[in-house]
Write a protein that holds these residues in place. Structure first.
Motif, PDB file in Angstrom:
ATOM      1  N   TYR A   2      43.300  35.173  48.478  1.00 39.79           N
ATOM      2  CA  TYR A   2      43.758  36.550  48.605  1.00 39.79           C
ATOM      3  C   TYR A   2      45.138  36.715  47.959  1.00 39.79           C
ATOM      4  O   TYR A   2      45.380  37.658  47.204  1.00 39.79           O
ATOM      5  N   ILE A   3      46.027  35.767  48.241  1.00 40.70           N
ATOM      6  CA  ILE A   3      47.382  35.843  47.692  1.00 40.70           C
ATOM      7  C   ILE A   3      47.347  35.717  46.175  1.00 40.70           C
ATOM      8  O   ILE A   3      48.070  36.415  45.465  1.00 40.70           O
ATOM      9  N   SER A   4      46.476  34.836  45.647  1.00 38.59           N
ATOM     10  CA  SER A   4      46.414  34.673  44.193  1.00 38.59           C
ATOM     11  C   SER A   4      45.942  35.935  43.488  1.00 38.59           C
ATOM     12  O   SER A   4      46.274  36.169  42.340  1.00 38.59           O
ATOM     13  N   LYS A   5      45.190  36.792  44.184  1.00 41.74           N
ATOM     14  CA  LYS A   5      44.704  38.035  43.596  1.00 41.74           C
ATOM     15  C   LYS A   5      45.659  39.204  43.849  1.00 41.74           C
ATOM     16  O   LYS A   5      45.492  40.275  43.288  1.00 41.74           O
ATOM     17  N   SER A   6      46.646  38.983  44.709  1.00 41.53           N
ATOM     18  CA  SER A   6      47.572  40.069  45.046  1.00 41.53           C
ATOM     19  C   SER A   6      48.871  39.933  44.255  1.00 41.53           C
ATOM     20  O   SER A   6      49.035  39.020  43.459  1.00 41.53           O
ATOM     21  N   ASP A   7      49.805  40.848  44.518  1.00 43.71           N
ATOM     22  CA  ASP A   7      51.109  40.818  43.872  1.00 43.71           C
ATOM     23  C   ASP A   7      52.134  40.025  44.686  1.00 43.71           C
ATOM     24  O   ASP A   7      53.289  39.929  44.297  1.00 43.71           O
ATOM     25  N   LEU A   8      51.716  39.444  45.809  1.00 41.05           N
ATOM     26  CA  LEU A   8      52.630  38.694  46.658  1.00 41.05           C
ATOM     27  C   LEU A   8      53.041  37.392  45.984  1.00 41.05           C
ATOM     28  O   LEU A   8      52.228  36.737  45.343  1.00 41.05           O
TER      29      LEU A   8
END
Length: 157
Positions: free
Chosen positions: A12-18
């Protein structure tokens, strides 16, 4: 927090801007930071024996993150790259002396286990997202791989 939940969070984090996430519970402390080289740090706070590495991991019931299919590569028109979903060590078989999951010329279908990527003593089965025939294995067995590094070239026809 189970391994599959941690892996889902990383995906999820790899797909987000985080760029960074800290999670702390009574049982677990998790710090994930995205840079040019991803860092995942977990600390088990419960005084329990450390879980043994699974032979074909995280869980047969819950599929490991799957290698995303990339657009065709110019030098290999019509072929699709299967890429590593994480940093770790690439293995072509479930263990020493065991047959490879897939070899050049083998057909693969969606959901077939094609390799294992070991990350932090956890053996993550990588499943095919596409159907096709393996044309080339791009990584040597038992070598380190990076996130999004091409592992296989597949002919989808």
């Amino acid at each position: 927090m189970e391994t599959k939940e941690i892996q889902k969070l990383i995906d999820y984090i790899s797909k987000s801007d985080l760029d960074e996430v800290n999670i702390e519970t009574s049982e677990l402390k998790l710090h994930i930071k995205r840079n040019t080289g991803a860092t995942v740090q977990t600390t088990q706070l419960v005084a329990a024996p450390a879980p043994a590495a699974l032979p074909a991991a995280p869980s047969a019931a819950a599929p490991a993150p799957e290698a995303p299919a990339a657009p065709p590569v110019d030098a290999n028109a019509g072929l699709i790259e299967v890429k590593s979903p994480m940093i770790g060590t690439f293995y072509r078989s479930a263990g020493p002396g065991k047959p490879n999951f897939k070899d050049v010329g083998d057909s693969m279908a969606e959901g077939d286990v094609i390799c294992i990527v070991e990350a932090m003593k956890l053996f993550n089965e990588i499943e095919a997202e596409i159907t096709g025939k393996i044309v080339k294995v791009l990584v040597d067995d038992a070598t380190p791989v990076e996130f999004d590094q091409p592992l296989f070239l597949v002919d989808p026809s």
